[in-house]
Structures are given as C-alpha cells and as structure tokens.
Design a protein around this motif. Structure first.
Motif, PDB file in Angstrom:
ATOM      1  N   ARG A 168      -4.119   4.171  -0.466  1.00 17.88           N
ATOM      2  CA  ARG A 168      -4.905   4.298   0.762  1.00 17.88           C
ATOM      3  C   ARG A 168      -5.032   5.786   0.969  1.00 17.88           C
ATOM      4  NH1 ARG A 168      -5.066   0.279   4.973  1.00 17.88           N
ATOM      5  NH2 ARG A 168      -5.388   1.908   6.480  1.00 17.88           N
ATOM      6  N   GLU A 172       0.823  -1.208   0.000  1.00 20.39           N
ATOM      7  CA  GLU A 172       0.000   0.000   0.000  1.00 20.39           C
ATOM      8  C   GLU A 172       0.854   1.254   0.000  1.00 20.39           C
ATOM      9  OE1 GLU A 172      -4.026  -1.171   2.358  1.00 20.39           O
ATOM     10  OE2 GLU A 172      -2.245  -0.746   3.520  1.00 20.39           O
ATOM     11  N   GLU A 226      -9.526   6.509  -4.914  1.00 19.12           N
ATOM     12  CA  GLU A 226     -10.097   5.935  -3.688  1.00 19.12           C
ATOM     13  C   GLU A 226      -9.228   4.770  -3.228  1.00 19.12           C
ATOM     14  OE1 GLU A 226     -13.919   4.625  -5.040  1.00 19.12           O
ATOM     15  OE2 GLU A 226     -13.072   2.692  -5.596  1.00 19.12           O
ATOM     16  N   ASP A 227      -9.536   4.271  -2.062  1.00 22.67           N
ATOM     17  CA  ASP A 227      -8.768   3.153  -1.508  1.00 22.67           C
ATOM     18  C   ASP A 227      -8.762   1.995  -2.486  1.00 22.67           C
ATOM     19  OD1 ASP A 227      -8.386   4.618   0.689  1.00 22.67           O
ATOM     20  OD2 ASP A 227      -9.405   3.265   2.087  1.00 22.67           O
TER      21      ASP A 227
END
Lengths: 143, 1392
Positions: free
Chosen positions: B481, B382, B457-458
């Motif tokens: 994230r 991430e 977006e995530d």
C-alpha cells in the motif's frame, strides 16, 4: 393473546452470590413461590435496582407480539403494542443450554441476554417447554 | 575496441551444436598437476613487480596483461577483451625445488606412513594388500566407507612401524621408521634414530674418519626433504594409489609450479589519484613467493650442494604454505603484521568466506529497509510502503491491452514522479531509460509486449522480513500500500511472527520480479496462508496488546451502549462500505441498551446473510473453576452460532499461541478469509474505540492503599521472624534435614520458601485491593501485557532477587555486601527486596536488584550465540529432508529416513488438537450440534448411534489404503462411543424417575429433555462423521514439503525463547536435571558425557518403602570408608597388618547386605590393589585383617598406601552411581504412595539388573547409554522423550512429528549421530554441503585427493550453483509432449 412460556413470582434471596464483580450489573439469586424454581439472573441494577427481599413477577416468552406470531429476529422500532407494555424490565436473548442437575432430577435452563446470564433450575416438566437456541424475552415486573 | 589481430580466421563458421541451456549435474574434484598448470597458463610469471613508470603492467610481472586487464583502461592480451568482457586467464610460476602443499600435507604424511621409503611400495604384506585392494575396489562401497578403509590401511601400517619401532619392507628389505608431521616446521619427519641397520653403521664409520667429529654423538637428519618425497611419490604404483584412496598421481600433491590466478580474482586498485596501487593479498603473497623462489634459485646456482640451499628452501616452503593457508601451524613466528595477508583458505572459509558469504547467501536487488511502525487501519495482509521507496523499487510489467493506459501514464511521469516508471524494455532487448529521454514520445510509442519497469503500486506483491529469521514466518508475503511518510507500516496483529516491536526495529522488503515468483510468494508465503505456525499448529497472527485490552473492556458485563454509541461503534469496524444489521437490543425496557457482547456478534457476523457460525468455548485467565458460563468473573467464553453468550474476551480467545481461540476456530471451520477479515475488523474497531475511550497509566495506578501497606508490613515482619527462627535452629544444629540436602541447603530451601510466600501473599493482597479500572490490572487480566507479579512488584513488594537460582551470593568475605554482618543469612542480607518500585528501593536492595537484572542480560546475550549455532547445525543436517510422492521422508540422495512422516503423514501446522491430534472432536461435535439444529428430527438411541458409526467407519476412505491411519479411526470411534452413546445412556439413566408411575406424557418430555441435553440426531451424526473424515483427509501433508527445514526451525526457534531456568528438580528436591538450551544441546550433539545423567528406575514392588530403600542400598556406591568403624595399622612383633572393623549399626541402618566376607571379596576384586586371597583374613563377621606380603624394607610404606587405598574400596553398589534418591509419589493415590528410584550417574545395565528393580521400566536420560544398553530404537525414543520433556518444562509445545524426524535422522544410520560436524559428515556425502558447513578447506582438499564426484542435488549445493532445488515446487517438472519428428529413411513414395 400471547402466552408466556413460563411465569412465576420470585423473591430475591441474595445479591451477588459469587462476590461483587461489576458496578452496574448484579447477579441476583431468587426463588420462586409456585413452581419451586431457583434462579440466577444478571440484572442491570443501574437502571432497574434490585434489593434482597424484593418480589417480582418474571415471565419468559418467545415473542413480544401480542398475537403470538413468532419473533422475526429483526428489531422493530416504534411504540407498537407488545407484551412488554405490561412489564417494567424486558431483556432479549437466547436459550443456549439445557442440562440436568446430577442426581437431583432437575433441569437447568441457561439463557444469555446479550451477556447477562440467567440460570433457571427447576422441575423437568418446566424444562420440557423450552427448546435449544430459542429466542427468549425475559419480562420482569415488581410486585 | 577489439584488436582482432590474434583471432583465428575461419573460412567457414565452425559448427557448434545448440544443446539448449545446460545444467550443472555434478562436480568432479581432482588435483591440479604441473602439466595441467602449464596447459592452462598463458604466460610465465617470474618477476615480482606490478607496474612500470607509465602505469602499465609489466610483462611477466604479476599483473601481466596476458592474464587479463588490470584496470578499466587496459585490454587483455590473450582474448583482447576489455575489463568487463575478459574472464581472466592463468599464468604460471615454476618453483626451483618442489615444496609441500599445506592442504595435502597430512595426506602426504599418511601416504608416507604406508609406503616404503626406498622402493615406494606399500608396507603391507602381499596377502593383506590384496585383501584391502579387493575391498577398496568394490564398486558399491560408499565414499565414507572408502575413507574408513583408507584409514584402516594407514593404521595398520603405522602399527607396523611403531610396534617394533621399525618395519622392514618385505620387497626391498629397507628398514622404515616412524613417519610424522614436523612439529616446529613445515615438513615430514622420518624417525630412524632407533633403527639399527647397516646404513647407520656405515654412516658412523664414515663420520669417524673426520677429525673434528665426536664419534659417539652423531645425528642422522630425520627430516625427509620434499624432493625425496616427490620422487618417492612419483615412483608409487597406481595399484598402491588405489589402495590409499588416491584418485590421481600422488606427486600432484606436491607443488612444483604454481598457477598464477587471473587478475579478475585479485583486483589491483589504483589509489591516490593514480600514484599508488593497492594490490590484493593474493598478489602480494605471489610476489613474496617469486622473491623467495628467486633467492633459492640464486642459492642453488651459487653452491652445488643441495644441503646448503636449505634456508631458501624453507623460506619458499613457508611462503607457499601461507599463500594457500595464511594461518598454517608450524610457521616460524615473525612479527605479526598489522593485518595478515589472507591465503586462499581464508578466502573460502568462515562466515564471511566465499562459501557462506557469497555462495550460500547472495546479494539481491530490488530490496528496501527502513524503520517500522504500526497501523491498525491496514489489513493484516498489507504493508504500507513509503512513496520514497516505491519510487525506487520497480516491477517489470508487460504491456497488455488491460494496462496500457496506466503504463503510458507511468512512462509519462518518469522516474521521479510517483506513479512512474524507470525503464522500458522492448522485445528485441533494447532498454530505454526514462531518466532523460523524451518520455512523452516513448509513452505514445508503447506497444503490447513491451516491458515497463514501473514504480511499485498498491497491490504489488512484497516479501517482508525481519532478522533474525528464525522460522519461515519471519519472511512473509504482503501486498503493498503506497503511503506517504517514511516508515514501513503494518497491522500490529502481524508483529508476532516477525517478533517485531516498534522501538526502532527495522525491516527489509523484497520485490519479486516475475509473475511466477509473485504467485509462488503469494500462495506459499502469504500472511493469510501462514496464520498458523508449523511448530505446533497454534495461531501466530492474532490480536495483540491494545486490541486485547479494548476487546476486554468492550465485552465487560456492565458495558452498555445506547443506540447512538452502539451504532457508532458498529461503524468503526469497517470501511463504511459494509452492510450491518443492527440487532435487537439486549435491554428493551426501561431503555433500549445494547451490550458490548452484542458488538462482537456483529463483528463476527455483521449481516444475517453472512454464513459464519462460530462455536467455541474457552476459559480465560480469570475463570473460576466452576459453573462454566455462570462463572461470577465472567471468565468462560462461549460463542454459539456467532453469538457471544458469555465471557469477557481476552488473550485466550483472541490472542496468539493457542489452538481453540476465536481465530483458530474461524480458520479451521471456515477459511483464512473469515479469520483475517475478523482480525481486520477487530483491529479497526479497537484502535478507534480505545482512542476515544482512552487508556493510560498513572502514578495513582500503583499507589497502594493504607490497609495494603499495613498488611504487607505485617506479612513481611512475620516472614522475617520465621526466617530468624530457621536461622537460629540452623545455628544450633536442630534443623530437620530434607532428603538429599545438608543443613545449609535445607536452610536455604526453607528460607526461600518463606520469602517467596511473602511475595505471593503480598501479590494476592495487592490484586484484591485494586479496583477494576486500574490499567495495569486490566492489562494483566486480559493478557495484553504484564503479569500479576509485575503489578505487585510495582505496588507491594519486589521480592527475592536471585542469581543463578540462589539467593544473592557473597561478593565479599562471608557476606554479600559490607552493609551486613559477616555470615548473616537474614533475608535483607541475601537480596530480599521488601520495598516496591513505587515506594523505592534502598541502596542495598537496588544493588541486589541489579545483580539479578544483570544475570538476565548476560544470559540472553550468551544464549543468542548458542542457539544461533544450534539452529544452524540443525538446519544444515535437516535441510534436504522432504516428503516424496510415496509419503516417505527422504534426503536429497533419496535415502529413506521415515516411511511415513510422523507415523501418520499429517501436517503439523494443521493439527487442531492441543496434543497434536488432527481434530478436536469435542469442539466439532459442539459445532455440528449448534449449526445443524435438531428441529423436528428425533435423536438416535445409543444402539442406533453405534450402528451408524460402524457403517460409516468401514467405508473405503477410513481404511489405511484410503489414506487414513488406524489411530485416527480408533480415536474417532472411541470418541463417539464415549461422548455420544455412553453420555446419552447416562443422561437417560440420570433423568429416569425413581418411581415408575409416570404416564406417557412424562415419558415424552423426558425424551425431549434428554435429547436436548445430549442427544444427537441421525443427520447431526452423519454431518459430524462427514466433516471429521473429509477434514482429516485435507490435513495430510503435501508431497514436496521441506519438512526437514520446518522441523529444524521448529526446534531451533523455541531455543531462543528459553528463559533462565537451566535446572529443575527431577521429582525430588536436590536432584537437579540440566534443562534449557544446554540440555537441548547435549541431546542434539549426542554427547558422550552429559552433565546430569539420571537413571529413573521403577521398582518391582512400587508400594513398599522398605523394598525401595533395600534397592537403593544395592545400587548406591558405598565405600569401605563409609561402613568401617576403623581401619588401623596394627604392628606387632610377629606381623604387621591392617585391621578393618565394620560398623554394623550403619550397615543395618542403611539396609546394606554386607559383612566381612563380602568386604573381603570386594577388596580382592578391586583393581590395582595387588592383594591375593591369602592376604586378607576374616577374623569375624565384622572384622578383617589385611596382611600384605612384601619384604621388610618396604612394609611400612606398603601398609600406609594400603591404609589410604582401603577406604576407597567399593563395598556394594555400582561405582558409576554417586547417589540414589527415593521418590515418593502420592499424587495419584494419597493413601498408597508409590515409590521409585532416581540414580545419579551412568550404569543403566547395572541398575536394570539390580534385584528389586523393574528392568522393563528403567530408563536413563543419557542417550548414548540408552543406545549402548538397549539399542538404537531405544535411543530414538529416548531422544524424542528428552527433547519433549525439556521443551515442556519450559512451557513450550512442539509437535511430536518434528522431534520424531530429528530422532530418526539422528538414528537412521544405525548409530546415534549427533548434529555436529562429525555426525553431519556421516549423514551427508556432498562435499559442497559439508564445505559450506564447517571445516571448508579440509573437505575440499580431501575431496580432490579422493577424486570425489559430487552430484548437485541437495539444498546447499543447489543454492551454491544457483539451480532450483528438488524440494517443494522445484520437485516436479512439467514436460511437454512434442510432436515426434518422423524420419523417412526409405525411398520417397512415388505417389503420396
């Protein structure tokens, strides 16, 4: 009544043969009286002090259940009656290696009790009782 | 607003065939002639003006609206488009007289060299001409060979002209002189001064009639003017053009009219609120050309003599030349302008030029850049993107049943509120901005198939990158994230591939905009798919720094936790969502206590149902070499079935840069999810644990105890006195010399040794006295940061400072600093720092320390530039090599470089064994034995093992046809033989009792034990073989892999890490070998001259030191001066001579086989000494006499020159070899040392042929010499070995496959080609690729002269053209089978 796989009385001969490395854990070198076994064992001396010359009874068992049912691998709490009751210091671990001592015709049994190691050197007949990857309980009581 | 007045009105729409999208397949280069210019042009430009008073572009001026609108308000007069629509049109400008095009000047010179300056035919004889023409017309000839042919023709013609100083044309009889480029002006010189022909006489006689001229001194103007050249070129036959590899008419190489480029490429910018305009350099250049042209025209019309107008002509020539190339040579130097106007060549070439700046690297949208910071709570895959960035970057998501509600909300939120959207695109192409319009309505009207440019977006796919992007792991794919605040954040475990830290580094991110791009990015560039480096297969993404420290502390042997703290720590590692089975405590009585090692069991296998059984053994830094797991320092890490048996975890287990650490094993034995999940858990655990536990460093960590200070002082005193002794010995001249060193060097070497000893001893002492809680000590032990040297420098003693590998040099006369007496050699005066950083450095020590520090800084600064250029060249040379579906490695034009990649077709990033073998059998066997317990099965006997293995290995998938290399099969069968069969035999043998009286009982448990120790059951063996074989087959490299680029990066990237060490001793002291970046550069450049050529020779009798020194004497260059006792001039009444007396003692001592007779021979063989047999007389075996035979007047001089020359006569040895050193190697057998020779210099052939030298095992580190002496294959091996050696001496391992590929590329043309512009030119034949590499303009000009047809197939060309390249996923195309259209040509059936 469950049997221990091995039982003998040892005398501590030396503390920390490789030099003192840790504060709470010491390695003892001990010799047995009956079976002429030699042992290196890491012991948490903070809670169970050991000195040179101490004599203790050491037993190895594959289960603590008094009826001999094999250990489930899960930890059960509670003050059930067990083999440990008769001892002062009990550790749980795993036998991870059996090897031969070159040319001496003796076997080494190596076990780790959560990182506290034990090396038991002795006659082949003793080693034959153990199996690789066996769960082991070490039971110690000073005599 | 379009004015339609000029457009053609069709009564019917013209038919234009729809052929679908087109793709550029090739580019044809050609010259642009006058007629083409006129055809292309829309308007004549002859006025050097821009705008009129009303700010309107002037007609026929440089900004004529026919060439396109000059600014946003204008319209094009040609196509009536506005500023955005009009592509621009050309104008033209006719010159009064033709001039040279500077780009073609050298070509024109070459042509003129070859043709007769009267009849324009080639100077070659008819037979030769036809011969060359035939070769040139060979259709199979490569372009490279063609230009070689052309060069040969030019060479032949120049030879004709220069040999007799003139060449008579065989066709017209005209005498041609030498042609060359003008040195001081832009022109061509035809030198006919030495030519004697009628023309000259005529000229002479003509000039003699004039009064003022001086008949004896006249000059023929030797410059040919461009107009003459133009007419010469125009008259050339097409056949001759072909011979000179000219594709088009040669007169096109001259400029007679100039195309004026469209305004679009030379924009005019109005500044100062419309008061002034800022014109492009090209426009200004054109203006000056127009002015020069006008004045030339004026001159011509004023005077009818062309010679008078020379000045204007020269000016025009200069202007036109600078228009094309502004820093052309031969231009008269005017006052340098503040900012020179750039020409076309300048617009193209260089890093910022069109090729490298715009075509090979393009600007992109959807990117972001900010400062980075760490966040251990993120997964390794991430990256945290700040909301501020997420609001700007968008992804076009197509509305579907699944996401319509989400996207509606986004649309409603609009562009300024976080999960929002910026645009809506409807299928018909209309685009709605959500900035102002009613968002609610658009949200309600959202339909399936619309595309919404929504905020990030995530979980969105993001490419994350940090410069310098040295390898492919510098740009990887993460998932977003979205987080508050302003930095990009990621897990520290991923610092390594990016080489990032958080001291203010910034990183870039890109958002792929299509689903295909996202998928490809995720699968090819995802972090989880790039845990290993393809450089050598080592793990790159792994725990670092604090993670290592906390793991180290947690797994200490005396770390015990009670139920509460153990459970707390268990909860640290997850997100409170995972199941965890609490294990039985290690200590049951007297109190329940868990050990830290048990925590790691949970970390690996949190609950019993998880099927991860990790097995590995690693030795950590503090392992004492004995007793394996029973190591007193607990340095032997052993995992058995995911249980940590022993060992304190540190860098070797958890860190990067190894192949059998925990993560590597997880990755290989299980999968990337297992490894990355484990990294995530450890990151979380350690960050939280160490936050509670606390870890910091304070002044008391570096305070030395008193006993350490005294011990250190004592050591230093002892060392100083040792040094004093040595210096005294040296001053007295009693120092025993080391081989190959003089006294001063020996002293230096010895003192350095003593001083290093002091530092080492101090370090040892210091580490012993520190207690275990010392933070620096913990960090150095676990490998998170710092080394023992760093600690001892802080605590005990900083040690010797070195500059250039030596002690501090003299900055003043005979001393380093004025604080010391002259010629002082004591440690203090030469940069020994006895203090520690804690105790503080003295002034002089501090200064020496800065000297050392500066060297490091300078070195890194210099090296980055060097290695950067090296990587660029490597990349350009290797970029188009890829694996094809037939397992060959080919370049873009399908030329085979390797038949099988790396000889076995394996993927370097998947290799499990340290030295690059596919599998680590030892570990695999251990794992199989542990995870597949024997149980009740009996173990096999050795013979059964052999039998079973043989059966399995003879199956199809273990044969070369089944895709398995012989090497692998052999290594597998050898392993099983050694480690299973033989070791079992040995165990049984070892356990066998001495007596044979034991009964069956004993036999039984003997078998039991032996099988426990080294037995293998039939099932285990089967599983082992199956795992080995199936895993081997998954490690085969995939077709399409851009293995060239990977190889280039793998060799280029380590270059940046190579530290100071530029020299190293080749076995013996004093024989330095260049190392580091300079050496790599030498190898890659295929340098003809290298700085330290060394030949290493094995001897025929390796154990005989006498033999060795004999051979040494034979090889080493010995001069007469070195062996002569005296060389004297003897003058007597009768004759004068030089008498040479040989020093037989020296000759004997150095075991030379020479005497006066041999010396005589060598004198006679010496070139340029001019002595004959009769001049040299041997008086006796140790004396000779040289009597030169010249006349009396010169005798004295002759004698003296001879006397000076004679000492340099080579008596024995090879003259290119300066020095030979004997190397004694007693490592293998201390009793019987081996000897070998190292010869400094070139002359491999000579050394190989020397008596006593084993020619088969003699090599040189000089690659070109290896090629000349032993051939191309030897050169290839030598390249591989040398790169490997250089890299390994810096402690770097690179997979041998990369070096093989490089060596193969350098040698596959049959000669060693360096990775330089000359070599690359011979390897590739794409013009665009070469133009984007180096010498941009030259390649383009040559390509157009030769009329090259450049196929767009290589990587560079595809990037320039914006076409997907033929590598990797672009290699294959999906074709759809379409229903064939049935055409019925016959009559329609009456009844169907």
């Amino acid at each position: 009544m469950a049997d221990t796989l091995f039982q003998d009385i040892f005398t501590v001969q030396e503390l920390d043969p490789g030099g003192k490395k840790f504060d709470k854990v010491h390695r003892i070198a001990a010799k047995s009286e009956q079976l002429d076994m030699y042992m290196h064992l890491d012991i948490n001396t903070e809670i169970y002090p050991m000195r040179v010359g101490d004599k203790f009874l050491m037993g190895l068992a594959s289960t603590l259940n008094l009826d001999g049912t094999p250990d489930s691998g899960y930890f059960m709490q509670g003050g059930r009656k067990s083999l440990a009751d008769r001892y002062e210091y009990v550790m749980q671990g795993k036998l991870y290696k059996i090897s031969e001592e070159k040319k001496k015709h003796r076997a080494e049994i190596l076990a780790s009790f959560g990182g506290l190691l034990m090396m038991l050197t002795g006659d082949l007949s003793v080693a034959a009782k153990f199996e690789l990857d066996q769960r082991l309980f070490i039971l110690i009581r000073k005599v | 607003m379009r004015r339609a007045q000029g457009t053609l009105q069709f009564t019917k729409q013209p038919y234009i065939e729809d052929v679908g999208p087109r793709k550029i397949e090739s580019i044809q280069f050609s010259t642009f002639g006058e007629s083409e210019i006129l055809k292309a042009a829309e308007v004549e430009v002859h006025r050097g003006v821009y705008y009129d008073a009303n700010k309107k572009p002037i007609e026929h001026g440089l900004l004529d609206p026919h060439m396109g609108p000059a600014n946003k308000n204008g319209f094009c007069e040609t196509c009536y488009g506005n500023f955005r629509e009009c592509p621009g049109h050309y104008g033209y400008l006719t010159l009064a007289l033709p001039v040279y095009n500077v780009g073609y000047l050298s070509t024109v010179v070459d042509i003129l060299k070859c043709i007769c300056k009267q009849c324009s035919r080639v100077l070659l004889g008819e037979k030769e001409r036809l011969n060359f023409l035939k070769k040139m017309r060979n259709p199979r000839l490569e372009t490279l060979k063609k230009s070689e042919q052309q060069k040969a023709v030019v060479k032949k013609c120049t030879a004709l002209a220069s040999s007799r100083k003139a060449a008579t044309c065989s066709r017209c009889g005209y005498v041609n002189g030498m042609v060359k480029k003008g040195t001081k002006m832009l022109g061509i010189i035809h030198e006919r001064t030495k030519v004697n022909d009628s023309f000259l006489n005529e000229y002479g006689s003509a000039i003699s009639h004039t009064k003022e001229s001086n008949t004896s001194n006249f000059n023929v103007p030797d410059e040919i003017d461009p107009k003459v050249v133009y007419s010469l070129l125009k008259r050339m036959l097409d056949e001759d053009c072909e011979l000179l590899y000219l594709n088009d008419r040669p007169e096109k190489l001259m400029v007679s009219s100039i195309p004026v480029p469209p305004i679009a490429i030379r924009p005019s910018v109005i500044v100062d609120g419309g008061m002034q305009s800022n014109e492009n350099d090209t426009t200004e250049r054109l203006k000056r050309i127009i002015q020069a042209n006008a004045s030339l025209r004026q001159e011509i019309s004023d005077t009818c003599l062309p010679t008078k107008s020379l000045n204007g002509w020269i000016d025009l020539q200069v202007e036109v030349a600078q228009y094309i190339n502004s820093d052309v040579r031969g231009v008269p130097l005017s006052a340098p302008a503040a900012k020179p106007l750039s020409g076309f060549v300048q617009r193209l070439k260089g890093k910022q030029g069109r090729f490298r700046g715009n075509l090979s690297g393009k600007r992109v949208e959807y990117t972001g850049r900010t400062v980075i910071s760490p966040d251990p709570n993120l997964k390794i895959t991430e990256v945290a993107v700040p909301i501020l960035m997420a609001r700007i970057l968008t992804y076009p998501e197509r509305v579907s049943h699944h996401n319509i509600e989400k996207l509606r909300q986004c649309v409603r939120n609009g562009p300024n509120k976080y999960p929002g959207a910026k645009f809506i695109r409807q299928p018909d192409g209309t685009e709605i901005s959500l900035m102002f319009s009613s968002r609610k309505r658009h949200a309600d009207e959202l339909k399936f198939g619309y595309i919404v440019d929504r905020h990030l977006e995530d979980g969105d796919i993001i490419l994350f990158n940090r410069q310098p992007s040295l390898h492919r792991m510098s740009i990887m794919c993460h998932r977003a994230r979205i987080m508050p605040w302003r930095t990009l954040r990621f897990n520290e475990s991923v610092c390594n591939p990016y080489n990032a830290d958080f001291d203010g580094d910034e990183m870039n991110m890109h958002v792929p905009q299509t689903e295909e791009a996202r998928t490809e990015a995720l699968l090819l560039m995802g972090v989880q798919n790039n845990l290993c480096t393809p450089k050598n297969g080592e793990i790159l993404v792994a725990s670092t720094q604090d993670f290592l420290t906390s793991s180290f502390l947690i797994t200490r042997k005396d770390a015990f936790y009670d139920r509460a703290s153990f459970s707390l720590m268990c909860s640290y590692m997850g997100d409170a969502m995972d199941q965890i089975d609490l294990p039985t405590p290690a200590l049951i009585k007297p109190v329940e206590l868990w050990t830290g090692k048990q925590l790691f069991n949970i970390l690996l296998r949190p609950y019993a149902k998880m099927k991860v059984f990790l097995n590995l053994t690693v030795t950590e830094k503090n392992y004492v070499k004995s007793k394996e797991t029973m190591c007193p320092n607990d340095g032997f890490v052993c995992f058995r079935n995911s249980e940590l048996i022993s060992g304190q975890l540190g860098k070797a287990t958890l860190g990067n840069g190894n192949k059998d650490g925990l993560y590597s094993v997880l990755l290989r034995d299980y999968n990337l999810h297992a490894a990355s999940a484990c990294m995530n858990r450890l990151a979380k655990l350690s960050a939280r644990w160490i936050g509670n536990h606390g870890f910091s460093i304070g002044i008391d960590d570096v305070q030395p105890p008193d006993h350490l200070i005294s011990a250190k002082d004592e050591k230093i005193c002892k060392g100083y006195s040792e040094c004093d002794d040595l210096i005294e010995k040296y001053n007295k001249g009693e120092l025993e010399l080391q081989p190959g060193h003089d006294a001063a060097l020996t002293l230096e070497a010895k003192i350095t040794k003593v001083l290093n000893g002091i530092r080492e001893n101090a370090a040892k002492e210091c580490l012993n006295c520190l207690q275990w809680r010392n933070s620096p000590l913990i960090m150095s032990q676990c490998g998170s940061k710092g080394s023992p040297i760093n600690i001892s420098q802080m605590v005990a003693c900083v040690g010797q400072q070195s500059v250039g590998g030596r002690r501090a040099p003299n900055g003043f006369i005979d001393r380093s600093l004025p604080h010391f007496p002259r010629k002082s050699k004591i440690p203090k005066a030469r940069g020994f720092v006895a203090n520690s950083f804690y105790s503080g450095l003295t002034a002089t020590e501090f200064f020496f320390h800065t000297m050392g520090g500066r060297e490091g800084l300078v070195d890194t600064a210099v090296k980055t530039a060097d290695t950067g250029y090296m990587s660029r060249r490597l990349m350009k040379a290797l970029e188009d090599l890829s694996i094809h579906y037939d397992n060959t490695v080919r370049n873009a034009s399908s030329c085979i470089v390797q038949f099988v990649y790396g000889d076995d077709g394996m993927d370097p990033s998947q290799m499990e064994e340290k030295s690059g073998h596919p599998l680590n059998f030892d570990r695999l066997l251990m794992k199989v034995k542990a995870t597949c317990p024997a149980g009740d099965q009996k173990s096999l006997s050795p013979s059964e093992i052999r039998q079973k293995t043989k059966e399995r290995l003879s199956e199809h998938d273990m044969t070369p046809e089944g895709g398995c290399s012989e090497a692998f099969r052999d290594s597998l069968s050898k392993f099983i033989e050694d480690k299973c069969a033989k070791s079992l035999e040995e165990t049984i043998e070892g356990l066998k009792p001495e007596g044979d009286l034991q009964g069956e009982d004993h036999e039984n448990y003997l078998e039991n034990i032996s099988s426990n120790i080294s037995g293998i059951t039939s099932r285990q063996l089967e599983v082992f073989l199956r795992v080995c074989i199936s895993r081997y087959h998954t490690k085969v490299i995939e077709a399409g892999t851009a293995i060239g680029a990977i190889g280039a990066q793998s060799i280029g990237e380590p270059g940046t890490q190579m530290t100071l060490k530029t020299f190293h001793f080749a076995g013996v002291a004093s024989m330095n070998v260049t190392l580091g970046v300079p050496r790599i550069k030498e190898i890659i450049n295929a340098a003809k001259k290298i700085s330290t050529p060394i030949i290493s020779a094995k001897l025929e009798d390796e154990y005989n030191p006498r033999e060795a020194s004999m051979s040494k004497a034979r090889i080493e260059k010995t001069l007469l001066g070195q062996v002569a006792k005296s060389i004297k001039i003897v003058m007597s009444a009768r004759l004068a001579s030089i008498v040479i007396t040989l020093d037989m003692d020296i000759i004997q001592a150095s075991r030379l086989c020479t005497d006066a007779y041999r010396v005589k021979d060598s004198i006679l063989q010496t070139p340029r000494i001019k002595l004959k047999e009769q001049h040299v007389k041997v008086l006796n075996p140790r004396k000779l006499e040289v009597v030169p035979q010249v006349d009396k007047s010169k005798l004295h001089f002759e004698l003296h020159t001879l006397k000076n020359k004679l000492p340099t006569v080579i008596v024995t040895g090879i003259n290119t070899i300066e020095r030979v050193v004997i190397n004694k190697d007693d490592k293998e057998e201390p009793a019987r040392p081996k000897y070998r020779l190292f010869a400094e210099g070139t002359g491999l052939l000579g050394v190989m042929g020397t008596e006593g030298v084993n020619g088969y095992e003699t090599t040189s580190n000089h690659i070109m010499e290896m090629q000349q002496t032993l051939g191309i294959e030897a050169a290839r091996t030598s390249i591989i070995d040398e790169i490997k050696h250089t890299m390994s001496s810096h402690g770097m391992t690179i997979d041998i496959r990369h070096m093989m590929l490089l060596a193969d590329l350098m040698t596959f043309k049959g000669e060693v080609l360096g990775i330089t512009r000359h070599g690359v030119q011979k390897m590739k034949d794409s013009v665009l690729m070469l133009a984007s590499f180096e010498k941009t303009a030259d390649h383009l000009f040559n390509a157009s002269v030769n009329g090259r047809d450049d196929k767009i197939e290589g990587v560079s060309e595809c990037i320039i053209m914006g076409i997907p390249m033929q590598l990797g996923t672009g290699m294959l195309k999906v074709r759809q089978r379409m229903q064939q259209v049935k055409l019925n040509y016959g009559l329609d059936p009456i009844m169907s």
